[in-house]
Design a protein around this motif. Sequence first.
Motif, PDB file in Angstrom:
ATOM      1  N   ASP A   3      -6.856 -23.202 -10.368  1.00 21.26           N
ATOM      2  CA  ASP A   3      -6.804 -22.429 -11.603  1.00 21.26           C
ATOM      3  C   ASP A   3      -5.381 -22.055 -11.955  1.00 21.26           C
ATOM      4  O   ASP A   3      -4.538 -21.851 -11.087  1.00 21.26           O
ATOM      5  CB  ASP A   3      -7.635 -21.157 -11.464  1.00 21.26           C
ATOM      6  CG  ASP A   3      -9.119 -21.447 -11.383  1.00 21.26           C
ATOM      7  OD1 ASP A   3      -9.552 -22.474 -11.918  1.00 21.26           O
ATOM      8  OD2 ASP A   3      -9.837 -20.635 -10.775  1.00 21.26           O
ATOM      9  N   THR A   4      -5.120 -21.929 -13.238  1.00 18.42           N
ATOM     10  CA  THR A   4      -3.830 -21.467 -13.726  1.00 18.42           C
ATOM     11  C   THR A   4      -3.921 -19.970 -13.998  1.00 18.42           C
ATOM     12  O   THR A   4      -4.887 -19.501 -14.584  1.00 18.42           O
ATOM     13  CB  THR A   4      -3.429 -22.214 -15.011  1.00 18.42           C
ATOM     14  OG1 THR A   4      -3.304 -23.610 -14.695  1.00 18.42           O
ATOM     15  CG2 THR A   4      -2.106 -21.705 -15.570  1.00 18.42           C
ATOM     16  N   VAL A   5      -2.908 -19.250 -13.562  1.00 14.12           N
ATOM     17  CA  VAL A   5      -2.842 -17.802 -13.751  1.00 14.12           C
ATOM     18  C   VAL A   5      -1.583 -17.499 -14.543  1.00 14.12           C
ATOM     19  O   VAL A   5      -0.502 -18.005 -14.233  1.00 14.12           O
ATOM     20  CB  VAL A   5      -2.803 -17.066 -12.391  1.00 14.12           C
ATOM     21  CG1 VAL A   5      -2.621 -15.570 -12.583  1.00 14.12           C
ATOM     22  CG2 VAL A   5      -4.044 -17.365 -11.582  1.00 14.12           C
ATOM     23  N   ARG A   6      -1.728 -16.674 -15.575  1.00 15.83           N
ATOM     24  CA  ARG A   6      -0.570 -16.207 -16.360  1.00 15.83           C
ATOM     25  C   ARG A   6      -0.156 -14.836 -15.860  1.00 15.83           C
ATOM     26  O   ARG A   6      -0.990 -13.932 -15.757  1.00 15.83           O
ATOM     27  CB  ARG A   6      -0.919 -16.095 -17.839  1.00 15.83           C
ATOM     28  CG  ARG A   6      -0.746 -17.369 -18.573  1.00 15.83           C
ATOM     29  CD  ARG A   6      -0.833 -17.127 -20.060  1.00 15.83           C
ATOM     30  NE  ARG A   6      -0.585 -18.383 -20.724  1.00 15.83           N
ATOM     31  CZ  ARG A   6      -0.191 -18.500 -21.958  1.00 15.83           C
ATOM     32  NH1 ARG A   6      -0.018 -17.431 -22.704  1.00 15.83           N
ATOM     33  NH2 ARG A   6       0.020 -19.676 -22.481  1.00 15.83           N
ATOM     34  N   VAL A  22       5.046 -16.158 -17.082  1.00 18.59           N
ATOM     35  CA  VAL A  22       5.022 -17.462 -16.433  1.00 18.59           C
ATOM     36  C   VAL A  22       3.571 -17.831 -16.165  1.00 18.59           C
ATOM     37  O   VAL A  22       2.708 -16.957 -16.060  1.00 18.59           O
ATOM     38  CB  VAL A  22       5.830 -17.487 -15.111  1.00 18.59           C
ATOM     39  CG1 VAL A  22       7.297 -17.166 -15.361  1.00 18.59           C
ATOM     40  CG2 VAL A  22       5.239 -16.561 -14.070  1.00 18.59           C
ATOM     41  N   SER A  23       3.318 -19.117 -16.055  1.00 15.70           N
ATOM     42  CA  SER A  23       2.000 -19.564 -15.601  1.00 15.70           C
ATOM     43  C   SER A  23       2.185 -20.184 -14.223  1.00 15.70           C
ATOM     44  O   SER A  23       3.229 -20.791 -13.936  1.00 15.70           O
ATOM     45  CB  SER A  23       1.363 -20.547 -16.578  1.00 15.70           C
ATOM     46  OG  SER A  23       2.094 -21.743 -16.628  1.00 15.70           O
ATOM     47  N   TYR A  31       7.343 -21.796 -17.460  1.00 18.07           N
ATOM     48  CA  TYR A  31       7.771 -20.770 -18.400  1.00 18.07           C
ATOM     49  C   TYR A  31       6.812 -20.723 -19.578  1.00 18.07           C
ATOM     50  O   TYR A  31       6.431 -21.756 -20.125  1.00 18.07           O
ATOM     51  CB  TYR A  31       9.179 -21.103 -18.883  1.00 18.07           C
ATOM     52  CG  TYR A  31       9.665 -20.263 -20.028  1.00 18.07           C
ATOM     53  CD1 TYR A  31      10.048 -18.945 -19.840  1.00 18.07           C
ATOM     54  CD2 TYR A  31       9.752 -20.793 -21.315  1.00 18.07           C
ATOM     55  CE1 TYR A  31      10.502 -18.174 -20.888  1.00 18.07           C
ATOM     56  CE2 TYR A  31      10.214 -20.029 -22.374  1.00 18.07           C
ATOM     57  CZ  TYR A  31      10.584 -18.718 -22.156  1.00 18.07           C
ATOM     58  OH  TYR A  31      11.028 -17.958 -23.201  1.00 18.07           O
ATOM     59  N   VAL A  32       6.427 -19.512 -19.982  1.00 18.61           N
ATOM     60  CA  VAL A  32       5.571 -19.332 -21.149  1.00 18.61           C
ATOM     61  C   VAL A  32       6.334 -18.630 -22.272  1.00 18.61           C
ATOM     62  O   VAL A  32       6.339 -19.084 -23.407  1.00 18.61           O
ATOM     63  CB  VAL A  32       4.284 -18.546 -20.792  1.00 18.61           C
ATOM     64  CG1 VAL A  32       3.449 -18.286 -22.036  1.00 18.61           C
ATOM     65  CG2 VAL A  32       3.477 -19.290 -19.737  1.00 18.61           C
ATOM     66  N   GLY A  33       7.007 -17.534 -21.960  1.00 17.77           N
ATOM     67  CA  GLY A  33       7.759 -16.808 -22.982  1.00 17.77           C
ATOM     68  C   GLY A  33       8.463 -15.600 -22.398  1.00 17.77           C
ATOM     69  O   GLY A  33       8.155 -15.174 -21.285  1.00 17.77           O
ATOM     70  N   ARG A  64      -1.645 -13.073 -23.573  1.00 19.70           N
ATOM     71  CA  ARG A  64      -2.886 -13.103 -22.813  1.00 19.70           C
ATOM     72  C   ARG A  64      -2.686 -13.347 -21.307  1.00 19.70           C
ATOM     73  O   ARG A  64      -3.249 -14.294 -20.745  1.00 19.70           O
ATOM     74  CB  ARG A  64      -3.834 -14.136 -23.381  1.00 19.70           C
ATOM     75  CG  ARG A  64      -4.155 -13.900 -24.837  1.00 19.70           C
ATOM     76  CD  ARG A  64      -5.623 -14.082 -25.081  1.00 19.70           C
ATOM     77  NE  ARG A  64      -5.975 -13.857 -26.460  1.00 19.70           N
ATOM     78  CZ  ARG A  64      -6.470 -12.706 -26.896  1.00 19.70           C
ATOM     79  NH1 ARG A  64      -6.634 -11.710 -26.088  1.00 19.70           N
ATOM     80  NH2 ARG A  64      -6.790 -12.556 -28.161  1.00 19.70           N
ATOM     81  N   PRO A  65      -1.907 -12.487 -20.639  1.00 20.82           N
ATOM     82  CA  PRO A  65      -1.721 -12.673 -19.195  1.00 20.82           C
ATOM     83  C   PRO A  65      -2.974 -12.297 -18.418  1.00 20.82           C
ATOM     84  O   PRO A  65      -3.835 -11.569 -18.916  1.00 20.82           O
ATOM     85  CB  PRO A  65      -0.571 -11.703 -18.873  1.00 20.82           C
ATOM     86  CG  PRO A  65      -0.704 -10.628 -19.898  1.00 20.82           C
ATOM     87  CD  PRO A  65      -1.183 -11.329 -21.148  1.00 20.82           C
ATOM     88  N   ASP A  66      -3.048 -12.812 -17.193  1.00 19.13           N
ATOM     89  CA  ASP A  66      -4.154 -12.491 -16.292  1.00 19.13           C
ATOM     90  C   ASP A  66      -3.791 -11.363 -15.338  1.00 19.13           C
ATOM     91  O   ASP A  66      -4.669 -10.654 -14.842  1.00 19.13           O
ATOM     92  CB  ASP A  66      -4.536 -13.728 -15.467  1.00 19.13           C
ATOM     93  CG  ASP A  66      -4.946 -14.888 -16.347  1.00 19.13           C
ATOM     94  OD1 ASP A  66      -5.913 -14.725 -17.111  1.00 19.13           O
ATOM     95  OD2 ASP A  66      -4.288 -15.941 -16.287  1.00 19.13           O
ATOM     96  N   GLU A  67      -2.507 -11.238 -15.056  1.00 21.00           N
ATOM     97  CA  GLU A  67      -2.002 -10.233 -14.123  1.00 21.00           C
ATOM     98  C   GLU A  67      -0.659  -9.748 -14.636  1.00 21.00           C
ATOM     99  O   GLU A  67      -0.011 -10.426 -15.447  1.00 21.00           O
ATOM    100  CB  GLU A  67      -1.826 -10.829 -12.722  1.00 21.00           C
ATOM    101  CG  GLU A  67      -3.108 -11.365 -12.125  1.00 21.00           C
ATOM    102  CD  GLU A  67      -2.910 -12.050 -10.778  1.00 21.00           C
ATOM    103  OE1 GLU A  67      -1.797 -11.961 -10.197  1.00 21.00           O
ATOM    104  OE2 GLU A  67      -3.875 -12.677 -10.310  1.00 21.00           O
TER     105      GLU A  67
END
Length: 185
Positions: A3-6, A22-23, A31-33, A64-67
């Motif tokens: 799974d990918t986590v942001r 980051v993902s 890098y995401v932003g 929309r991060p996960d953590e």
Amino acid sequence: MTDTVRILGIDPGLRRTGWGVVSVTGTRLAYVGCGLVTSESGDDLATRLRCLHDGLMRVVEAMRPDEAAVEETFVNKDGQSTLKLGQARGVALLVPALCGLPVAEYAANLVKKTVVGSGHAEKAQIGAMVRFLLPKADPESADAADALAVAITHANHRAARARVAAHAAPSGRGAARIARAMARA
């Protein structure tokens, strides 16, 4: 399939709060932003804290991060500045928590040690290593680079934190000893 986590990293400050996302897929970082949430130094404290809250809420909604992970406050010689920074840090902890995200905290020295290899690294070294680890990242400020470093640190330590949480007793000396060891790592 992994799974990918942001992960949202936050470098709190009253004038400028850096954020970076980051993902993580397995051990691969992407890098995401990143950017800044700012407040006007001429405004009253409550207004400035509201600006940080609203700005971080927009970041969480957009990214929309996960953590989330937040850098711990260091103590200044000026008590008033330390108190204000602590209040900004409170907002940085509160926003992801209100959004239902798990929030981790990391000491500045651990962030530097994780990203650069030295707990006493300079800002320029952190920025250079963030750009090396995340080639698509080009943070426009040291605060945004620091926030990405916090996210990278969490990416590197999150699995160990989960193992400790799963195996540690809910209370007692053993859990406290493990938590202290993790903080020093």
